[in-house]
Design an enzyme around this catalytic site. Sequence first.
Site, short mmCIF file in Angstrom:
data_model
loop_
_atom_site.label_atom_id
_atom_site.label_comp_id
_atom_site.label_asym_id
_atom_site.label_seq_id
_atom_site.Cartn_x
_atom_site.Cartn_y
_atom_site.Cartn_z
CD GLU A 209 -1.23 -0.30 3.69
OE1 GLU A 209 -2.44 -0.49 3.44
OE2 GLU A 209 -0.78 -0.28 4.85
CG HIS A 248 -2.33 -0.43 8.07
ND1 HIS A 248 -2.29 -1.08 6.85
CD2 HIS A 248 -3.16 -1.16 8.85
CE1 HIS A 248 -3.05 -2.15 6.90
NE2 HIS A 248 -3.59 -2.22 8.10
#
Length: 319
Positions: A209, A248
């Site tokens: 990501e 995150h």
Amino acid sequence: MTFLIDRDTRVLIQGITGTLGRFVVSMMAGAGLAPVAGVTPGRGGTSVDGVPVFDTIDEARRATGADASLVLVPAAGLRDAVLEAIDERLSTVALMVDGVPLGLSLDLISAAADAGVTLVGPNSPGVIAPGRCLLGALDPRRFTPGRVAIVSRSGGMMSTLAHTLTAAGFGQSTCVGIGGDSVIGLDMPAALRLAEADPDTDATVVFGEIGTTQEERVAALIAAGQLTKPIVVYIAGRAAPPGIRYSHAGAQSEGNRGTAASKIETLRTAGALIAERYTDVPRLLARARLSAGAGAAIGSSGGDATAGGASTGSTAGRG
């Protein structure tokens, strides 16, 4: 064998008497992968679902041979718990706790490196070698033994990818959730080096990501010929605006650095296979198999499967 953990790994849980600890024990035992011990200071001599509890790791090791730890200890006792596991030279320590202060993470990662202990996390769901060992809060029913590794920055996506692979006939060797924080112990390049060295892993699926440089460093290893097994990558966060945290703590890009587009281009140029959607991953693994023509099977350990039972060579899937 697999990497990080295997059938002979003897797992202990630090914080086993808490609510999460009891839940994880039940889940592990239900899959026939129960831990051998738990550690909660002051609760030694008790048990959780038949698993003996000890006051210290030293006592647990002497009694059960425990050599890997899953840390579920609340924040107040986290430093001491992890340092105890490191001091006892456990082979692998999985740190599930999220929200760990950056300074503490750096201290623990440094201590583990100095001791030669593999620290997975923080903010990691753990590691699973399907059918062999579980070191984490992962539902074993979503994983199937086989020869494809998964390295993921997301625990949820690791389980989703495993389920998708299993449905297509690709079993898994080792699946590791490296954690979603910006600073972690075992990172993506290091995990992929372990997969490269594992004779029971024929290919690796990566969930990446935005944010950090992990994916770019993986690309550099591929380009340098240090990762030769097929690597299929799905990168999330393509629509995330720069400077905004995507999911995150470590998933944040700045300007053109760390964006999904830059990571995809770098990995594609190096030779990784890029999935536009995570559901494309099995098709790309099948392409790697066809490109190779001969070699070890990519798929479940039982032999041919719908999409994963043919073969691959060491340089399959480049380009």
